[in-house]
Design a protein around this motif. Structure first.
Motif, mmCIF file in Angstrom:
data_model
loop_
_atom_site.group_PDB
_atom_site.id
_atom_site.type_symbol
_atom_site.label_atom_id
_atom_site.label_comp_id
_atom_site.label_asym_id
_atom_site.label_seq_id
_atom_site.Cartn_x
_atom_site.Cartn_y
_atom_site.Cartn_z
ATOM 1 N N GLY A 156 0.811 -1.209 0.000
ATOM 2 C CA GLY A 156 0.000 0.000 0.000
ATOM 3 C C GLY A 156 0.847 1.262 0.000
ATOM 4 N N SER A 157 0.202 2.390 -0.245
ATOM 5 C CA SER A 157 0.909 3.669 -0.196
ATOM 6 C C SER A 157 -0.023 4.749 0.323
ATOM 7 C CB SER A 157 1.471 4.048 -1.571
ATOM 8 O OG SER A 157 0.441 4.313 -2.509
ATOM 9 N N PHE A 158 0.546 5.912 0.614
ATOM 10 C CA PHE A 158 -0.253 7.007 1.163
ATOM 11 C C PHE A 158 0.200 8.339 0.578
ATOM 12 C CE2 PHE A 158 3.410 6.582 3.923
ATOM 13 C CZ PHE A 158 3.800 7.898 4.165
ATOM 14 N N TRP A 159 -0.764 9.250 0.485
ATOM 15 C CA TRP A 159 -0.525 10.623 0.045
ATOM 16 C C TRP A 159 -1.032 11.561 1.128
ATOM 17 C CZ3 TRP A 159 1.217 11.799 -5.098
ATOM 18 C CH2 TRP A 159 1.270 10.708 -5.961
ATOM 19 N N ILE A 160 -0.204 12.522 1.527
ATOM 20 C CA ILE A 160 -0.622 13.448 2.570
ATOM 21 C C ILE A 160 -0.224 14.874 2.183
ATOM 22 C CG2 ILE A 160 1.493 13.068 3.939
ATOM 23 C CD1 ILE A 160 -0.352 13.362 6.450
ATOM 24 N N PHE A 161 -1.173 15.796 2.309
ATOM 25 C CA PHE A 161 -0.972 17.199 1.942
ATOM 26 C C PHE A 161 -0.373 17.990 3.108
ATOM 27 C CE2 PHE A 161 -3.923 15.909 -1.274
ATOM 28 C CZ PHE A 161 -3.822 16.818 -2.314
ATOM 29 N N GLY A 162 0.395 19.010 2.747
ATOM 30 C CA GLY A 162 0.925 19.919 3.747
ATOM 31 C C GLY A 162 1.433 21.187 3.087
ATOM 32 N N ASN A 163 1.935 22.106 3.905
ATOM 33 C CA ASN A 163 2.574 23.310 3.360
ATOM 34 C C ASN A 163 3.802 23.621 4.203
ATOM 35 O OD1 ASN A 163 1.644 24.541 5.685
ATOM 36 N ND2 ASN A 163 0.254 25.940 4.659
ATOM 37 N N MET A 164 4.378 24.787 4.023
ATOM 38 C CA MET A 164 5.644 25.099 4.671
ATOM 39 C C MET A 164 5.563 25.029 6.193
ATOM 40 S SD MET A 164 5.829 29.257 4.244
ATOM 41 C CE MET A 164 6.999 29.455 5.569
ATOM 42 N N HIS A 165 4.357 25.147 6.739
ATOM 43 C CA HIS A 165 4.210 25.164 8.191
ATOM 44 C C HIS A 165 4.271 23.780 8.827
ATOM 45 C CE1 HIS A 165 3.165 29.425 8.111
ATOM 46 N NE2 HIS A 165 2.413 29.151 7.067
ATOM 47 N N ASN A 166 3.935 22.739 8.058
ATOM 48 C CA ASN A 166 3.876 21.407 8.679
ATOM 49 C C ASN A 166 4.568 20.299 7.888
ATOM 50 O OD1 ASN A 166 2.031 21.164 6.559
ATOM 51 N ND2 ASN A 166 0.471 20.141 7.778
ATOM 52 N N ILE A 167 4.978 20.576 6.657
ATOM 53 C CA ILE A 167 5.450 19.486 5.810
ATOM 54 C C ILE A 167 6.787 18.920 6.278
ATOM 55 C CG2 ILE A 167 6.755 20.770 4.056
ATOM 56 C CD1 ILE A 167 4.133 18.003 3.436
ATOM 57 N N TYR A 168 7.614 19.758 6.888
ATOM 58 C CA TYR A 168 8.912 19.265 7.359
ATOM 59 C C TYR A 168 8.732 18.350 8.564
ATOM 60 C CZ TYR A 168 10.381 22.911 4.198
ATOM 61 O OH TYR A 168 10.533 23.681 3.076
ATOM 62 N N LEU A 169 7.774 18.682 9.407
ATOM 63 C CA LEU A 169 7.452 17.817 10.536
ATOM 64 C C LEU A 169 6.888 16.492 10.035
ATOM 65 C CD1 LEU A 169 7.069 17.221 13.535
ATOM 66 C CD2 LEU A 169 4.924 18.531 13.453
#
Length: 257
Positions: free
Chosen positions: A87-100
């Motif tokens: 399986g695989s997963f896709w998760i959205f983020g932006n500069m505020h949370n993507i590094y975490l």
């Protein structure tokens, strides 16, 4: 937790994402596609249609009283537990949370396959005029380290003029047409979610979105014959999702490059 809507392919639940996730059996989900809270509702302001508007999306997006790292850590841990080996997963983020999120994905020994940059062709201007305009969000595609993910390479190449598709995707912000049954403040363009479903699933797979909002993931899954399970805590958005799912054949898809 209650079943809010279901049909031959879709099951949509009203309730808490983690409560639902805790009930999912180990290694039973083929694909996860989700846009979790970014926790940016802090009383600030943004720009919409040339007007100054509040950035507050709702209590579900408020960081007050929430240990954000703990929240995301639990989420990624559950992803690893419920995903099938391949399986695989896709998760959205932006500069505020993507590094975490990227750190936590690797902490749990999952592998990041791609760092997709979603470029918005019509971003809101920066009100402070003291930095560059924010015009992108990031989508991380990951998998179990030992698994072999589904990737419909030939289809993606064919849809890109017979050239390998790159990891920068460009669309406008979500159109008014996609919000005909009501607005969700963080609704993603159907063109983006459709590309994800087409790229990383085959008909009959089970797709989970634990923060399904106004139902974009479900609409895309219905169009490509995937089973979809969605969860959201906000009835207001589930009402929109239900209408969109029922009327999925009339959804208009914007352009994507």
């Amino acid at each position: 937790m209650r079943l809010y809507y279901h049909d031959d392919l879709a099951k949509i639940y009203h309730g808490d994402a983690f409560e639902y996730l805790s009930k999912v059996k180990d290694h039973t989900i083929d694909l996860i596609v989700t846009d979790p809270p970014y926790f940016l509702s802090n009383g600030g302001f943004s720009n919409s249609g040339g007007k100054m508007v509040s950035v507050n999306k709702g209590k579900w997006d408020e960081a007050k009283g929430v240990n954000v790292e703990f929240f995301y850590d639990n989420l990624i841990r559950e992803f690893k537990r419920i995903l099938k080996k391949d399986g695989s997963f896709w998760i959205f983020g932006n500069m505020h949370n993507i590094y975490l999120l990227g750190y936590l994905i690797q902490k749990h020994d999952l592998k990041i396959l791609n760092n997709i940059t979603w470029q918005k062709s019509n971003p809101a201007p920066n009100l402070s005029c003291r930095m560059f305009t924010h015009s992108t969000e990031t989508i991380l595609w990951g998998k179990n380290r030992s698994g072999k993910q589904t990737f419909n390479y030939a289809l993606m190449k064919a849809e890109n003029d017979n050239r390998q598709m790159k990891d920068v995707w460009t669309t406008s912000n979500t159109s008014k047409g996609e919000k005909r049954f009501g607005k969700h403040p963080t609704q993603k363009p159907l063109a983006i979610i459709e590309r994800i479903i087409k790229a990383s699933s085959v008909p009959g797979m089970t797709v989970l979105d634990p923060f399904i909002g106004s139902g974009t993931t479900a609409v895309a899954c219905k169009k490509y014959d995937c089973k979809v399970i969605g969860v959201d805590s906000e009835l207001e958005y589930l009402r929109i999702a239900k209408k969109r799912i029922i009327d999925y054949q009339n959804e208009k898809v914007g352009k994507i490059q």
